[in-house]
Write a protein that holds these residues in place. Structure first.
Motif, PDB file in Angstrom:
ATOM      1  N   SER A 137      65.584  -9.686  67.080  1.00 31.89           N
ATOM      2  CA  SER A 137      66.986  -9.715  67.527  1.00 31.89           C
ATOM      3  C   SER A 137      67.552  -8.301  67.573  1.00 31.89           C
ATOM      4  CB  SER A 137      67.822 -10.584  66.589  1.00 31.89           C
ATOM      5  OG  SER A 137      67.752 -10.097  65.260  1.00 31.89           O
ATOM      6  N   ASN A 147      70.691 -14.363  66.243  1.00 33.44           N
ATOM      7  CA  ASN A 147      69.480 -14.632  67.019  1.00 33.44           C
ATOM      8  C   ASN A 147      69.607 -14.125  68.446  1.00 33.44           C
ATOM      9  OD1 ASN A 147      71.398 -16.467  67.871  1.00 33.44           O
ATOM     10  ND2 ASN A 147      70.028 -18.242  67.873  1.00 33.44           N
ATOM     11  N   ALA A 187      65.177 -15.439  65.314  1.00 32.49           N
ATOM     12  CA  ALA A 187      65.205 -15.242  66.771  1.00 32.49           C
ATOM     13  C   ALA A 187      63.884 -15.558  67.470  1.00 32.49           C
ATOM     14  CB  ALA A 187      65.630 -13.804  67.094  1.00 32.49           C
TER      15      ALA A 187
END
Length: 453
Positions: free
Chosen positions: A326, A332, A360
């Motif tokens: 991320s 995320n 993420a």
């Protein structure tokens, strides 16, 4: 008071939920039925600490509602927020089609005085276009209904959005009538009780304030990254330089941490949009053009360090471990993430990549597909890795188990894009360590050399 928030993305969902939290009857609108169905049962589409619990709580209390049809909820709404996306066009300008489509819907269905508020980040002059779009639909309907268009830019930090909204350092509102000012003051009254200021101004100034704020913060980041790169060349320690200048109250200590470039949904888009707005008015934003150029270059810095170490011809087949995908911790969000630029460069060079991010992974997979391996543990990615690249400064990466790392990795080699590891500890364990803004192999003594007398 009842309000409507159109758009359940990052800004819209946080805005609607926080208003509901202080007792305001709030309906969030989105055209995606599946998304609305999930929100009704408390499943949120983004990762933001504290948001999921707040959505569930206010939905259960029947203060927060989710719908797909704006016509159902406009009758008794006093304020309608437009919080839909304004993605950049190919030329860098903000795409306003979603904003103006909402304005048309409002004009088609409103039945009494309403304050329409642009919450999306939009160029100066957008409120005027929203006004014209609403008025045109009213004329088509043959209706004469009064309304106001206001600007209320958001200043939310991803990862701390709830705190930012509930305890704002300032609330900026652009209005053009006393009635709109009164309505917005009543709406924000719960947030002003603890002394948080609300700043009223004209609409164009409010629209510009958002862009100016993000552009300034982006400038600080790019400036510090430029200084970091020069420090590394000259043998200076950027961490000490940062402390030295950050203690100056005119500069401040925030947004001067060197790294591998800014990303996310705001800074890149807003800098490009402001540059484009200036171009459309025959003016060049020379400083911001440099800011953007520095940032694009900075996203390649970690790759260049890897290439310089191994040699371009030797990168093919190298196994690279990555911590963090991320664009920043506590989110995320993969939009404009430096990790994407880095990974694409490494793949072009023939590297094999295993990556770990706490939240993420799925968002990264949507952007990168299966071109890399996604692991569920930060140490799993290290197995037989030729090097580790730290891309996002998640807290869990700050104090790793170095003994485990040296057993798992093929080479004790780390490229730290966020300067978060203990260089003295790494030296004692004979790790080969590279970071941003200092030549770790030429430093003598500790990084923490600053003495305040």
């Amino acid at each position: 008071m009842k309000i409507v928030v159109v758009g359940t993305g990052y800004v819209g969902l946080v805005t609607g939920t926080c208003f509901a939290e202080v007792g305001i009857d709030t309906t969030c609108i989105d055209i995606d039925q599946k998304k609305i169905d999930k929100l009704r049962v408390g499943e949120i589409p983004i990762f933001e600490p504290g948001l999921e619990e707040m959505v569930k709580r206010n939905t259960q209390k029947k203060r927060l509602h989710f719908e797909t049809d704006i016509a159902k909820v406009l009758d008794d709404a006093e304020v309608v927020f437009i919080a839909v996306g304004t993605p950049p066009d190919e030329d860098g300008s903000a795409d306003l089609k979603h904003v103006l489509n909402v304005a048309k819907d409002i004009g088609n269905h409103m039945s009494s005085y309403t304050v329409v508020v642009t919450k999306s980040t939009v160029p100066v002059g957008t409120a005027k276009k929203v006004n014209e779009a609403i008025q045109k639909q009213l004329e088509i309907r043959g209706e004469d209904i009064s309304f106001d268009v206001a600007s209320n830019p958001e200043f939310l930090k991803e990862g701390a959005a709830i705190e930012d909204f509930m305890k704002p350092d300032r609330i900026v509102v652009g209005v053009e009538s006393d009635e709109a000012k009164h309505t917005m003051k009543q709406l924000y009254k719960p947030f002003m009780l603890n002394g948080h200021p609300i700043i009223f101004m004209d609409v164009p100034s409010a629209e510009m304030t958002k862009y100016a704020a993000n552009a300034m913060l982006a400038t600080k980041i790019s400036f510090m990254n430029d200084i970091a790169n020069l420090c590394e060349i000259l043998g200076a320690n950027v961490n000490l330089v940062r402390k030295g200048i950050g203690s100056d109250p005119r500069i401040g200590s925030r947004f001067i941490y060197p790294g591998i470039g800014y990303g996310g949904s705001c800074f890149p888009k807003d800098v490009k949009a402001l540059i484009k707005t200036a171009e459309e008015n025959d003016y060049k934003m020379r400083v911001l053009e440099a800011v953007e150029s520095v940032n694009e270059h900075q996203k390649t810095i970690l790759y260049q360090k890897v290439e310089n170490h191994f040699g371009r011809e030797n990168l093919k087949g190298k196994k690279i471990a990555i911590w963090g995908l991320s664009f920043k911790p506590q989110t995320n969000d993969m939009r404009e993430a430096p990790s994407v630029v880095l990974i694409k460069r490494l793949l072009e060079a023939g590297c094999k990549i295993a990556a770990y991010d706490p939240v993420a992974k799925e968002e990264a997979r949507e952007m990168l597909g299966d071109s890399i391996e996604y692991k569920s543990d930060q140490y799993e990615v290290l197995i037989n890795a030729d090097c580790l690249l730290i891309v996002t400064e998640w807290s869990e990466f700050r104090f790793p188990n170095y003994r485990v790392m040296e057993k798992l990795m093929a080479q004790k080699l780390i490229f730290d894009g966020r300067n978060i590891l203990d260089i003295e500890k790494l030296k004692s364990l004979s790790f080969n360590y590279h970071c941003i803004g200092l030549n770790a192999h030429k430093l003598n003594g500790s990084l923490e050399l600053v003495e305040v007398m």
